[in-house]
Design a protein around this motif. Structure first.
Motif, short mmCIF file in Angstrom:
data_model
loop_
_atom_site.label_atom_id
_atom_site.label_comp_id
_atom_site.label_asym_id
_atom_site.label_seq_id
_atom_site.Cartn_x
_atom_site.Cartn_y
_atom_site.Cartn_z
N PRO A 80 -4.83 -3.43 13.18
CA PRO A 80 -5.15 -2.33 12.28
C PRO A 80 -6.29 -2.70 11.33
O PRO A 80 -6.44 -3.86 10.95
CB PRO A 80 -3.85 -2.10 11.51
CG PRO A 80 -2.79 -2.74 12.32
CD PRO A 80 -3.45 -3.86 13.07
N ALA A 81 -7.06 -1.73 10.93
CA ALA A 81 -8.21 -1.98 10.06
C ALA A 81 -7.78 -2.48 8.68
O ALA A 81 -8.52 -3.20 8.02
CB ALA A 81 -9.04 -0.72 9.91
N THR A 82 -6.56 -2.14 8.27
CA THR A 82 -6.09 -2.56 6.96
C THR A 82 -5.56 -3.99 6.94
O THR A 82 -5.38 -4.57 5.89
CB THR A 82 -4.96 -1.62 6.48
OG1 THR A 82 -3.89 -1.66 7.44
CG2 THR A 82 -5.47 -0.20 6.33
N LYS A 83 -5.34 -4.56 8.10
CA LYS A 83 -4.75 -5.90 8.21
C LYS A 83 -5.85 -6.95 8.34
O LYS A 83 -6.90 -6.70 8.92
CB LYS A 83 -3.85 -5.94 9.44
CG LYS A 83 -2.86 -7.05 9.44
CD LYS A 83 -1.49 -6.46 9.61
CE LYS A 83 -0.56 -7.59 9.87
NZ LYS A 83 0.56 -7.67 9.08
N ASP A 84 -5.61 -8.12 7.82
CA ASP A 84 -6.56 -9.22 7.92
C ASP A 84 -6.51 -9.80 9.33
O ASP A 84 -5.46 -10.22 9.80
CB ASP A 84 -6.23 -10.29 6.88
CG ASP A 84 -7.25 -11.40 6.86
OD1 ASP A 84 -8.42 -11.14 7.22
OD2 ASP A 84 -6.89 -12.52 6.48
N ARG A 85 -7.65 -9.81 10.01
CA ARG A 85 -7.69 -10.30 11.39
C ARG A 85 -7.38 -11.78 11.50
O ARG A 85 -6.77 -12.23 12.46
CB ARG A 85 -9.06 -10.04 12.01
CG ARG A 85 -9.29 -8.58 12.31
CD ARG A 85 -10.56 -8.38 13.05
NE ARG A 85 -11.66 -9.06 12.38
CZ ARG A 85 -12.80 -9.38 12.94
NH1 ARG A 85 -13.02 -9.07 14.19
NH2 ARG A 85 -13.75 -9.99 12.29
#
Length: 101
Positions: A80-85
Motif C-alpha cells: 500500500p502507498a501508505t505503508k513503508d516499503r
C-alpha cells in the motif's frame, strides 16, 4: 566522419533486396517472441526453460511495463502507498527495490 555517413557507405555495398529481407525476418522474429511472451506462463526459478524464457523475453522486448507480472527470478508483492516499503521488504526478506509499485 559521421556515424550516419559511415553506415550509409557500408549499406551501399549491400543489395537492397537483402536489406529488405533481413529487416522482414528480424521484424518477424521480434513479433513472434512478443506473441510467445503473451501466452507463455513464466517458468519456475529451477526450471531448465528459464534461460530460453529470458532470451525470448529479451528478443520480444518484454521489459518495463510490457514485462510479465510474474517473473521467475522475482517476487511480486503489493505494498500500500501508505505503508513503508522498507519495512515490508524486511519482513519478507526482500530487497527494497523488489517492492516498487
Amino acid at each position: 566522419m559521421d556515424i550516419t555517413t559511415l553506415i550509409n557507405n557500408i549499406l551501399q555495398f549491400i543489395p537492397p533486396s537483402y536489406l529488405a529481407t533481413t529487416t522482414a525476418i528480424i521484424s518477424f522474429v521480434i513479433a513472434t517472441c512478443a506473441l510467445i511472451m503473451r501466452f507463455w506462463k513464466p517458468p519456475s526459478k529451477e526450471s531448465r526453460w528459464i534461460n530460453i524464457y529470458h532470451i525470448v523475453s529479451a528478443v520480444g522486448q518484454a521489459r518495463g511495463w510490457n514485462a510479465s507480472a510474474y517473473q521467475p527470478d522475482r517476487k511480486a508483492i503489493m505494498v500500500p502507498a501508505t505503508k513503508d516499503r522498507s519495512e515490508v521488504a524486511e519482513n519478507l526478506g526482500l530487497d527494497v527495490k523488489q517492492t516498487k509499485p
